[in-house]
Design an enzyme around this catalytic site. Structure first.
Site, PDB file in Angstrom:
ATOM      1  N   CYS A   2     -68.568  53.426  23.671  1.00  0.00           N
ATOM      2  CA  CYS A   2     -68.983  52.916  24.842  1.00  0.00           C
ATOM      3  C   CYS A   2     -67.574  52.869  25.746  1.00  0.00           C
ATOM      4  O   CYS A   2     -66.265  52.527  25.093  1.00  0.00           O
ATOM      5  CB  CYS A   2     -69.432  51.313  24.724  1.00  0.00           C
ATOM      6  SG  CYS A   2     -70.827  51.231  23.731  1.00  0.00           S
ATOM      7  N   ARG A  27     -67.187  59.017  26.794  1.00  0.00           N
ATOM      8  CA  ARG A  27     -66.933  57.906  25.595  1.00  0.00           C
ATOM      9  C   ARG A  27     -68.861  57.757  25.237  1.00  0.00           C
ATOM     10  O   ARG A  27     -68.902  57.132  24.258  1.00  0.00           O
ATOM     11  CB  ARG A  27     -66.503  56.765  26.025  1.00  0.00           C
ATOM     12  CG  ARG A  27     -65.216  56.986  26.230  1.00  0.00           C
ATOM     13  CD  ARG A  27     -64.467  55.721  26.632  1.00  0.00           C
ATOM     14  NE  ARG A  27     -64.043  54.998  25.524  1.00  0.00           N
ATOM     15  CZ  ARG A  27     -63.157  55.056  24.699  1.00  0.00           C
ATOM     16  NH1 ARG A  27     -62.167  55.559  24.807  1.00  0.00           N
ATOM     17  NH2 ARG A  27     -62.994  54.062  23.626  1.00  0.00           N
ATOM     18  N   TRP A  75     -72.801  53.713  24.430  1.00  0.00           N
ATOM     19  CA  TRP A  75     -73.318  54.766  23.211  1.00  0.00           C
ATOM     20  C   TRP A  75     -74.180  53.740  22.132  1.00  0.00           C
ATOM     21  O   TRP A  75     -73.310  53.089  21.603  1.00  0.00           O
ATOM     22  CB  TRP A  75     -72.136  55.426  22.785  1.00  0.00           C
ATOM     23  CG  TRP A  75     -72.448  56.534  21.568  1.00  0.00           C
ATOM     24  CD1 TRP A  75     -72.667  57.742  21.853  1.00  0.00           C
ATOM     25  CD2 TRP A  75     -72.519  56.078  20.425  1.00  0.00           C
ATOM     26  NE1 TRP A  75     -73.042  58.402  20.561  1.00  0.00           N
ATOM     27  CE2 TRP A  75     -72.826  57.556  19.675  1.00  0.00           C
ATOM     28  CE3 TRP A  75     -72.465  55.074  19.498  1.00  0.00           C
ATOM     29  CZ2 TRP A  75     -73.088  57.645  18.362  1.00  0.00           C
ATOM     30  CZ3 TRP A  75     -72.510  55.253  17.845  1.00  0.00           C
ATOM     31  CH2 TRP A  75     -72.841  56.360  17.433  1.00  0.00           C
ATOM     32  N   ASN A 101     -67.506  46.942  23.540  1.00  0.00           N
ATOM     33  CA  ASN A 101     -67.381  48.270  22.963  1.00  0.00           C
ATOM     34  C   ASN A 101     -67.173  47.879  21.365  1.00  0.00           C
ATOM     35  O   ASN A 101     -66.269  47.060  21.329  1.00  0.00           O
ATOM     36  CB  ASN A 101     -66.594  49.161  23.393  1.00  0.00           C
ATOM     37  CG  ASN A 101     -66.153  50.346  22.527  1.00  0.00           C
ATOM     38  OD1 ASN A 101     -67.117  50.774  21.553  1.00  0.00           O
ATOM     39  ND2 ASN A 101     -64.945  51.155  22.943  1.00  0.00           N
ATOM     40  N   GLY A 102     -68.017  48.223  20.609  1.00  0.00           N
ATOM     41  CA  GLY A 102     -67.972  47.982  19.014  1.00  0.00           C
ATOM     42  C   GLY A 102     -69.151  47.434  18.416  1.00  0.00           C
ATOM     43  O   GLY A 102     -70.140  47.445  18.958  1.00  0.00           O
ATOM     44  N   GLU A 504     -64.874  74.768  11.621  1.00  0.00           N
ATOM     45  CA  GLU A 504     -64.901  74.435  13.042  1.00  0.00           C
ATOM     46  C   GLU A 504     -65.900  75.211  14.030  1.00  0.00           C
ATOM     47  O   GLU A 504     -66.376  74.719  14.872  1.00  0.00           O
ATOM     48  CB  GLU A 504     -63.406  74.645  13.426  1.00  0.00           C
ATOM     49  CG  GLU A 504     -63.024  74.187  14.986  1.00  0.00           C
ATOM     50  CD  GLU A 504     -63.295  72.958  15.066  1.00  0.00           C
ATOM     51  OE1 GLU A 504     -63.658  72.149  14.713  1.00  0.00           O
ATOM     52  OE2 GLU A 504     -63.157  72.335  16.530  1.00  0.00           O
ATOM     53  N   LYS A 508     -68.708  73.397  16.505  1.00  0.00           N
ATOM     54  CA  LYS A 508     -68.950  73.624  17.735  1.00  0.00           C
ATOM     55  C   LYS A 508     -70.018  74.145  18.191  1.00  0.00           C
ATOM     56  O   LYS A 508     -70.604  73.495  19.211  1.00  0.00           O
ATOM     57  CB  LYS A 508     -67.697  74.569  18.300  1.00  0.00           C
ATOM     58  CG  LYS A 508     -66.349  74.218  18.270  1.00  0.00           C
ATOM     59  CD  LYS A 508     -65.818  73.276  19.213  1.00  0.00           C
ATOM     60  CE  LYS A 508     -65.891  71.919  18.607  1.00  0.00           C
ATOM     61  NZ  LYS A 508     -64.827  71.366  17.922  1.00  0.00           N
ATOM     62  N   GLU A 511     -72.570  71.167  17.818  1.00  0.00           N
ATOM     63  CA  GLU A 511     -72.475  69.798  18.807  1.00  0.00           C
ATOM     64  C   GLU A 511     -73.059  70.296  20.161  1.00  0.00           C
ATOM     65  O   GLU A 511     -73.805  69.284  20.794  1.00  0.00           O
ATOM     66  CB  GLU A 511     -71.151  69.873  19.021  1.00  0.00           C
ATOM     67  CG  GLU A 511     -70.178  69.012  17.977  1.00  0.00           C
ATOM     68  CD  GLU A 511     -68.730  68.652  18.335  1.00  0.00           C
ATOM     69  OE1 GLU A 511     -68.121  69.799  18.561  1.00  0.00           O
ATOM     70  OE2 GLU A 511     -68.446  67.383  18.370  1.00  0.00           O
ATOM     71  N   HIS A 527     -73.131  82.152  -3.840  1.00  0.00           N
ATOM     72  CA  HIS A 527     -73.630  81.059  -4.771  1.00  0.00           C
ATOM     73  C   HIS A 527     -74.859  80.336  -4.015  1.00  0.00           C
ATOM     74  O   HIS A 527     -74.894  79.115  -4.548  1.00  0.00           O
ATOM     75  CB  HIS A 527     -72.299  80.193  -5.327  1.00  0.00           C
ATOM     76  CG  HIS A 527     -71.494  80.844  -5.930  1.00  0.00           C
ATOM     77  ND1 HIS A 527     -71.614  81.407  -7.171  1.00  0.00           N
ATOM     78  CD2 HIS A 527     -70.096  81.696  -5.391  1.00  0.00           C
ATOM     79  CE1 HIS A 527     -70.358  82.102  -7.616  1.00  0.00           C
ATOM     80  NE2 HIS A 527     -69.491  82.290  -6.491  1.00  0.00           N
ATOM     81  N   LYS A 626     -67.130  60.913  22.689  1.00  0.00           N
ATOM     82  CA  LYS A 626     -65.972  61.455  22.324  1.00  0.00           C
ATOM     83  C   LYS A 626     -64.975  60.921  21.141  1.00  0.00           C
ATOM     84  O   LYS A 626     -64.359  61.266  20.607  1.00  0.00           O
ATOM     85  CB  LYS A 626     -65.035  61.558  23.708  1.00  0.00           C
ATOM     86  CG  LYS A 626     -63.672  62.236  23.705  1.00  0.00           C
ATOM     87  CD  LYS A 626     -63.833  63.705  23.446  1.00  0.00           C
ATOM     88  CE  LYS A 626     -62.371  64.365  23.179  1.00  0.00           C
ATOM     89  NZ  LYS A 626     -62.596  65.568  22.872  1.00  0.00           N
TER      90      LYS A 626
HETATM   91  O1  M6R Z   1     -60.289  61.600  18.177  1.00  0.00           O
HETATM   92  P1  M6R Z   1     -60.510  62.021  16.927  1.00  0.00           P
HETATM   93  O2  M6R Z   1     -59.631  63.382  16.538  1.00  0.00           O
HETATM   94  O3  M6R Z   1     -60.061  61.338  15.806  1.00  0.00           O
HETATM   95  O4  M6R Z   1     -61.890  62.649  16.435  1.00  0.00           O
HETATM   96  C1  M6R Z   1     -62.598  62.952  15.324  1.00  0.00           C
HETATM   97  C2  M6R Z   1     -63.875  63.620  15.566  1.00  0.00           C
HETATM   98  O5  M6R Z   1     -64.626  62.645  16.145  1.00  0.00           O
HETATM   99  C3  M6R Z   1     -63.873  64.747  16.703  1.00  0.00           C
HETATM  100  O6  M6R Z   1     -63.097  65.693  16.350  1.00  0.00           O
HETATM  101  C4  M6R Z   1     -65.296  65.273  16.676  1.00  0.00           C
HETATM  102  O7  M6R Z   1     -65.684  65.878  15.600  1.00  0.00           O
HETATM  103  C5  M6R Z   1     -65.397  66.230  18.001  1.00  0.00           C
HETATM  104  N1  M6R Z   1     -66.759  66.097  18.601  1.00  0.00           N
HETATM  105  C6  M6R Z   1     -65.494  67.520  17.440  1.00  0.00           C
HETATM  106  O8  M6R Z   1     -65.535  68.630  18.411  1.00  0.00           O
END
Ligand code: M6R
Length: 631
Positions: A2, A27, A75, A101-102, A504, A508, A511, A527, A626
């Site tokens: 949040c 966020r 969030w 937030n939390g 990675e 991407k 996501e 495998h 984020k």
């Molecule tokens: O801020 P951070 O690098 O600690 O965040 C880690 C992950 O939450 C972050 O990399 C997440 O996987 C991204 N959305 C990837 O694109």
């Protein structure tokens, strides 16, 4: 998670709060809300499910006046996204309003106790429990708002950044944090409050980072105080901020200068932040190396390493801990550190590491990687490692965030704010920083030959230009993307340094386009995953000309033999894969350890274009936030 914004001063708060929410929307964006105290002393709350624009539409015909206010973009954790569960929440008497937030972990017990005292609850949130607890404490103990907040927080188990308004004190915001970030901006006769500095930067560059278990009271000047111009501004503002711990120990505010510009927060003509951030990479990589690599002397100087050289040289083991994309960067670093520094490396998901009672020794070096510097699991992982005496080195982007502040040493990546939820420029900068670290340790230990070291340093200098050449293939990738929007699943394969790149690339795609994708080490395909291959299945193979190239070519043959459709990322001039794969993208040749910096770019662009063609919300994909500040 949040986003929190607050304002107290002499301007109308609403516009500042809404603009702040837009800046923080990355966020969380399930719902949004605002609380304002108007001139007549009414505490008005407006909330809406969905994005900040929904809130604006809802509040358009309401009384949005007031020079003090708090606002929130959510969030969801406790309670589904809905208007009722959106913040701010009133207390029972509607004298108080809170944003949070939390997660309040013991909310159920606290709620039960309050219900027995006759309190009723409108929402399913843990946050409403907290505001009721503050009010209950205030009434029962006859305390002021700050003391009630302190006493209530003493009973809370969990993480929080909160801001509270009390309509009986229409010039004061009381805020506090534990485990979730909170920054105060100091303007002229006004204060800003936010989860990070992005809503503050256009008003002031003077900030205070609130520490865990601190309670901050921000008070606007009275008319009489404004009239007294003889006081110096700085002393003046400080006198209106009070910081204590939740146990009421007085703290001295430490004002820091913000290094962030407004233009970094704008899209600058790009349709999405993600695309802007992908395109920024040649420059951000140069920024990450600036002042650290001396190209004239072919030397790398990382101050965080130099000042703590012995800790690295005496390390029996390096443990890398991170989440998501940062974890992928950590996996690449494992290959580099073991190759150049010959120190065993373990790469741990922070969320697993923190709970699995790991063996941590005093001579271990723990490297934490985080773009935001606020990821709850990574923060907890380093707290654990620190308590066991390990040396903590962090690679972080956000200056002044919790993780670098808790670390013994580290290295900022300096790529500027990353707004797109899908991480791109932060990843490549993390890989650069970790590669520089591996080379520094290797050189100091003499486990890398001088010749190899010099060659890689020179190659690092070429990477920004080479990356620009990769970006020139954007159009081609946009065309490929149109072909693949039908797909329900993707497989990504790579080996060695490019196995984490495959993961990675898959992350991407998942996501932002909501297409299921798996990243695998290419040789593992036989495998199990090979059973999935058919003409319906796009397989992205990262196959630059590296040590295991021939083996990866065999994997491509195996896929083609089963009618899979191959998109291959190859080194320039590769004719072998070009003749087998359905689609190829060439990247310039470089040292094997640096290939991820080039091969990841087409994967970022492919995911981006597929998401755009599918009409997905690229910068704010569903369910994601984020900065993951709750576990
Ligand atoms: O801020 P951070 O690098 O600690 O965040 C880690 C992950 O939450 C972050 O990399 C997440 O996987 C991204 N959305 C990837 O694109």
């Amino acid at each position: 998670m949040c986003g929190i914004v607050g304002y107290v001063g002499r301007r109308q708060a609403y516009g500042i709060l809404i603009k702040g929410l837009h800046r923080l929307e990355y966020r969380g964006y399930d719902s949004a809300g605002v609380a304002l105290i108007n001139k007549a002393g009414n505490l008005n709350i407006y909330k809406a499910k969905g994005k900040v624009s929904e809130l604006e539409a809802f509040a358009a015909d309401k009384d949005i006046t007031g020079t003090i206010g708090i606002a929130h973009t959510r969030w969801a954790t406790h309670g589904e996204p809905s208007t009722i569960n959106a913040h701010p929440h009133y207390s029972e008497s509607e004298q108080l309003a809170i944003i949070h937030n939390g997660i309040i972990e013991n909310y159920a017990v606290l709620k039960q106790g309050l219900e027995q005292e006759g309190y009723t609850f409108k929402s399913d949130t843990d946050t409403e429990v907290l505001v009721q607890l503050i009010e209950y404490t205030q009434l029962n103990q006859g305390t002021d708002t700050k003391t009630a907040v302190q006493l209530a927080l003493q009973q809370v188990v969990g993480a929080y950044a909160i801001a509270v308004l009390d309509k009986r004190h229409p010039d004061t915001i009381v805020a506090a944090r534990k485990g979730s970030p909170l920054v105060v901006g100091i303007g002229d006769d006004e204060f800003f409050l936010a989860s990070d500095a992005t809503p503050i930067v256009e008003y002031t560059d003077r900030v205070i980072y609130i520490e865990d278990e601190e309670v901050v009271t921000l008070r606007a000047k009275s008319k009489e105080q404004v009239a007294q111009t003889q006081m110096k501004k700085e002393q003046d503002s400080e006198s209106l901020i009070d910081i204590t711990t939740i146990n009421n120990v007085q703290k001295t505010p430490e004002i820091k200068r913000l290094e962030m510009s407004l233009s970094q927060l704008e899209k600058c003509g790009y349709p999405h932040f993600m695309l802007k951030e992908i395109y920024e990479q040649p420059r951000t990589l140069a920024d990450s190396m600036r002042g650290r690599i001396n190209m004239q002397q072919d030397n790398i100087a990382l101050s965080g390493f130099i000042d703590n050289k012995d800790r690295f040289l005496n390390a029996k083991r390096i443990i890398i801990t991170a989440c998501g994309t940062s974890w992928h960067a950590g996996l690449i670093a494992m290959y580099a550190i073991e190759e150049f520094a010959q120190i065993p490396v373990e790469v741990e998901y922070s969320s697993e590491f923190r709970y699995r009672k790991p063996v941590i020794n005093k001579d271990d070096v723990v490297v934490a990687i985080s773009q935001s510097g606020e990821t709850a699991d990574t923060l907890a992982a380093i707290q654990l490692a620190k308590a066991k005496g390990a040396f903590i080195f962090s690679i972080c982007n956000v200056v002044g965030a919790s993780i670098p502040r808790l670390s013994d040493s580290g290295c900022y990546t300096h790529v500027g704010p990353e707004i797109g939820v899908a991480s791109t420029k932060a990843f490549t900068a993390q890989v650069i920083a970790l590669t520089m670290l591996a080379l520094c340790i290797g050189k100091a230990k003499k486990t890398i030959s001088n010749e190899k070291y010099l060659h890689i340093v020179r190659e690092l200098g070429q990477i920004p230009n080479k990356m620009s050449l990769v970006l020139e293939q954007d159009r081609k990738l946009a065309e490929f993307a149109k072909t693949f929007t039908y797909a329900q699943n993707f497989i990504y394969l790579g080996r060695g340094y490019n196995y984490p790149v495959a993961m990675e690339g898959a992350l991407k795609l998942k996501e932002i386009s909501y297409i299921h994708a798996e990243g695998y080490p290419a040789a593992e395909m036989k495998h199990g995953p090979i059973a999935l291959i058919s003409q319906e299945m796009p397989v992205v193979v990262v196959a630059p000309h590296c040590g295991t190239y021939e083996k990866v070519v065999s994997n491509i043959q195996e896929i083609k033999a089963r009618k899979g459709r191959v998109i291959a990322i190859v080194s320039e001039g590769d004719e072998v894969v070009k003749n087998i794969a359905d689609y190829t993208i060439e990247v310039p040749s470089t040292e094997e350890c640096l290939t991820p910096l080039l091969t990841v770019v087409p994967l970022q662009l492919l995911a981006y274009h597929i998401a755009v063609v599918k009409g997905c919300d690229v910068d704010q994909p569903r369910n994601l936030a984020k900065s993951v500040t709750v576990e």
